[in-house]
Design a protein around this motif. Structure first.
Motif, PDB file in Angstrom:
ATOM      1  N   PRO A 243      -4.474  16.559 -61.851  1.00 51.01           N
ATOM      2  CA  PRO A 243      -4.235  16.083 -63.226  1.00 51.01           C
ATOM      3  C   PRO A 243      -3.106  15.069 -63.333  1.00 51.01           C
ATOM      4  O   PRO A 243      -3.180  14.134 -64.129  1.00 51.01           O
ATOM      5  CB  PRO A 243      -3.900  17.383 -63.984  1.00 51.01           C
ATOM      6  CG  PRO A 243      -4.580  18.448 -63.209  1.00 51.01           C
ATOM      7  CD  PRO A 243      -4.470  18.029 -61.782  1.00 51.01           C
ATOM      8  N   VAL A 244      -2.050  15.246 -62.525  1.00 50.07           N
ATOM      9  CA  VAL A 244      -0.941  14.294 -62.554  1.00 50.07           C
ATOM     10  C   VAL A 244      -1.340  12.991 -61.874  1.00 50.07           C
ATOM     11  O   VAL A 244      -0.948  11.898 -62.308  1.00 50.07           O
ATOM     12  CB  VAL A 244       0.301  14.904 -61.876  1.00 50.07           C
ATOM     13  CG1 VAL A 244       1.461  13.909 -61.869  1.00 50.07           C
ATOM     14  CG2 VAL A 244       0.717  16.180 -62.587  1.00 50.07           C
ATOM     15  N   ALA A 245      -2.134  13.093 -60.816  1.00 51.03           N
ATOM     16  CA  ALA A 245      -2.533  11.903 -60.063  1.00 51.03           C
ATOM     17  C   ALA A 245      -3.397  10.957 -60.885  1.00 51.03           C
ATOM     18  O   ALA A 245      -3.490   9.767 -60.574  1.00 51.03           O
ATOM     19  CB  ALA A 245      -3.269  12.314 -58.791  1.00 51.03           C
ATOM     20  N   ILE A 246      -4.031  11.461 -61.940  1.00 51.86           N
ATOM     21  CA  ILE A 246      -4.846  10.598 -62.792  1.00 51.86           C
ATOM     22  C   ILE A 246      -4.010   9.483 -63.406  1.00 51.86           C
ATOM     23  O   ILE A 246      -4.512   8.396 -63.693  1.00 51.86           O
ATOM     24  CB  ILE A 246      -5.545  11.443 -63.886  1.00 51.86           C
ATOM     25  CG1 ILE A 246      -6.697  12.219 -63.270  1.00 51.86           C
ATOM     26  CG2 ILE A 246      -6.065  10.589 -65.016  1.00 51.86           C
ATOM     27  CD1 ILE A 246      -7.503  13.003 -64.263  1.00 51.86           C
ATOM     28  N   PHE A 247      -2.734   9.742 -63.617  1.00 48.61           N
ATOM     29  CA  PHE A 247      -1.867   8.744 -64.222  1.00 48.61           C
ATOM     30  C   PHE A 247      -1.739   7.483 -63.367  1.00 48.61           C
ATOM     31  O   PHE A 247      -1.261   6.452 -63.853  1.00 48.61           O
ATOM     32  CB  PHE A 247      -0.473   9.320 -64.484  1.00 48.61           C
ATOM     33  CG  PHE A 247      -0.289   9.793 -65.888  1.00 48.61           C
ATOM     34  CD1 PHE A 247      -0.372   8.917 -66.948  1.00 48.61           C
ATOM     35  CD2 PHE A 247      -0.048  11.128 -66.160  1.00 48.61           C
ATOM     36  CE1 PHE A 247      -0.206   9.338 -68.246  1.00 48.61           C
ATOM     37  CE2 PHE A 247       0.115  11.569 -67.458  1.00 48.61           C
ATOM     38  CZ  PHE A 247       0.035  10.678 -68.508  1.00 48.61           C
ATOM     39  N   ASP A 248      -2.130   7.549 -62.106  1.00 47.96           N
ATOM     40  CA  ASP A 248      -2.075   6.359 -61.259  1.00 47.96           C
ATOM     41  C   ASP A 248      -2.996   5.264 -61.770  1.00 47.96           C
ATOM     42  O   ASP A 248      -2.816   4.083 -61.431  1.00 47.96           O
ATOM     43  CB  ASP A 248      -2.449   6.713 -59.814  1.00 47.96           C
ATOM     44  CG  ASP A 248      -1.420   7.629 -59.173  1.00 47.96           C
ATOM     45  OD1 ASP A 248      -0.290   7.693 -59.686  1.00 47.96           O
ATOM     46  OD2 ASP A 248      -1.750   8.277 -58.158  1.00 47.96           O
ATOM     47  N   PHE A 249      -3.992   5.636 -62.567  1.00 50.29           N
ATOM     48  CA  PHE A 249      -4.938   4.656 -63.092  1.00 50.29           C
ATOM     49  C   PHE A 249      -4.518   4.121 -64.461  1.00 50.29           C
ATOM     50  O   PHE A 249      -5.220   3.299 -65.044  1.00 50.29           O
ATOM     51  CB  PHE A 249      -6.339   5.278 -63.198  1.00 50.29           C
ATOM     52  CG  PHE A 249      -6.915   5.668 -61.866  1.00 50.29           C
ATOM     53  CD1 PHE A 249      -7.522   4.726 -61.054  1.00 50.29           C
ATOM     54  CD2 PHE A 249      -6.829   6.979 -61.412  1.00 50.29           C
ATOM     55  CE1 PHE A 249      -8.045   5.079 -59.829  1.00 50.29           C
ATOM     56  CE2 PHE A 249      -7.356   7.338 -60.189  1.00 50.29           C
ATOM     57  CZ  PHE A 249      -7.961   6.384 -59.390  1.00 50.29           C
ATOM     58  N   VAL A 250      -3.389   4.603 -64.969  1.00 51.90           N
ATOM     59  CA  VAL A 250      -2.885   4.147 -66.264  1.00 51.90           C
ATOM     60  C   VAL A 250      -1.659   3.281 -66.012  1.00 51.90           C
ATOM     61  O   VAL A 250      -0.612   3.771 -65.572  1.00 51.90           O
ATOM     62  CB  VAL A 250      -2.526   5.332 -67.181  1.00 51.90           C
ATOM     63  CG1 VAL A 250      -1.997   4.830 -68.520  1.00 51.90           C
ATOM     64  CG2 VAL A 250      -3.737   6.230 -67.382  1.00 51.90           C
ATOM     65  N   ALA A 251      -1.789   1.997 -66.261  1.00 55.31           N
ATOM     66  CA  ALA A 251      -0.682   1.062 -66.084  1.00 55.31           C
ATOM     67  C   ALA A 251      -0.059   0.725 -67.429  1.00 55.31           C
ATOM     68  O   ALA A 251      -0.521   1.165 -68.485  1.00 55.31           O
ATOM     69  CB  ALA A 251      -1.177  -0.210 -65.395  1.00 55.31           C
TER      70      ALA A 251
END
Length: 293
Positions: A243-251
């Protein structure tokens, strides 16, 4: 014609409109039930379908409403997830934290629930219920301060402990209802045959409580797998979960919707598979205490 025949004919004439009214009412209720069921299914399935379709599109196609269903599918987003984003490591982290927190919570929670059920420890049950309803988010700041002083922030241990705070009360709450539904006469008969109270629990009660344990374990694992806030604050670069790793796709200026949806599919599929295969245990475990008495 006798008076009895006339009475029967009059009663049948009066009953006919009532039967037609009941038939119309029953038909209307069935139609309403079907429509309500279809509405709930569509509301549940539509976001999942959109997520899967978006994971197979480019970002340009996602923004194009004319290509909602008709588009050229691509696996580039999944290549990004498993290639450049190190998601295999994040999957391992999520599995390990979920498995460890669930196993430890079951090890502590099942005996605790048995003791509370058999010895009617109502005050302890109230404390467990309060721990269940307290929002975990309200404890994040104290946790972070304490664990940072112990230099545990960023490790697996702090994530497992934080997940256990929510999983343990959930397991105790579910298992108490399950143990309440099991007749105590079985344990008394086992003790008459020579077993100790602990032996009766291990050899009689525990095997019978398998559906409840499976239910509590599955729900605990699902919570751990989907948890975001605890991992966001307490995890490190090597212990990051899905769930935290998803933030890698949010710039800052843009969002990679295709990669984001592919990552969401990766998170969702394991839980859906587990839920489908373990559905009978979940249903039987949750309804075990409903027929007590």
């Amino acid at each position: 014609m006798s008076s009895l025949t006339v009475t029967k004919n009059v009663a049948a004439t009066d009953a006919a409109p009532q039967m037609r009214k009941r038939s119309k009412t029953g038909r209307g209720y069935r139609i309403f039930r079907v429509l309500a069921l279809v509405f709930v299914i569509v509301m549940f399935i539509a976001p999942l379908v959109w997520m899967v379709l978006a994971s197979l599109k480019t970002n340009v196609d996602i923004y194009d409403s004319s290509k909602t269903f008709l588009f050229d599918p691509t696996l580039e987003n999944y290549g990004t997830v498993f290639g450049r984003a190190n998601y295999l490591g994040y999957i391992f982290n999520s599995f390990w934290i979920g498995f460890a927190s669930t196993a430890l919570s079951l090890l502590l929670g099942v005996p605790a629930a048995y003791a509370m059920s058999r010895f009617t420890m109502h005050k302890s049950a109230v404390v467990v219920l309060l721990a269940r309803v307290i929002p975990g988010v309200s404890l994040l700041v104290p946790w972070y301060f304490v664990f940072s002083q112990l230099k545990m922030v960023g490790g697996f241990g702090v994530l497992i402990l934080s997940h256990m705070f929510v999983a343990l009360p959930l397991i105790v709450y579910i298992m108490m209802s399950f143990f309440d539904s099991l007749p105590i006469e079985l344990e008394e008969a086992a003790q008459v045959d020579g077993l100790t109270p602990i032996g009766a629990f291990l050899r009689i009660t525990l095997p019978l409580s398998t559906p409840g344990i499976a239910t509590a374990g599955i729900l605990s694992f699902i919570f751990s797998w989907n948890n975001f806030m605890f991992a966001l604050v307490l995890s490190g670069s090597k212990t990051k979960t899905l769930p935290v790793a998803i933030f890698d796709f949010v710039a800052y200026a843009s969002i990679d919707w295709g990669g984001l949806m592919a990552a969401a599919v990766v998170i969702t599929v394991p839980i859906m598979v587990i839920s489908l295969f373990m559905q009978k245990y979940v249903v039987s475990g949750l309804t075990a205490g409903a027929t007590k008495g």
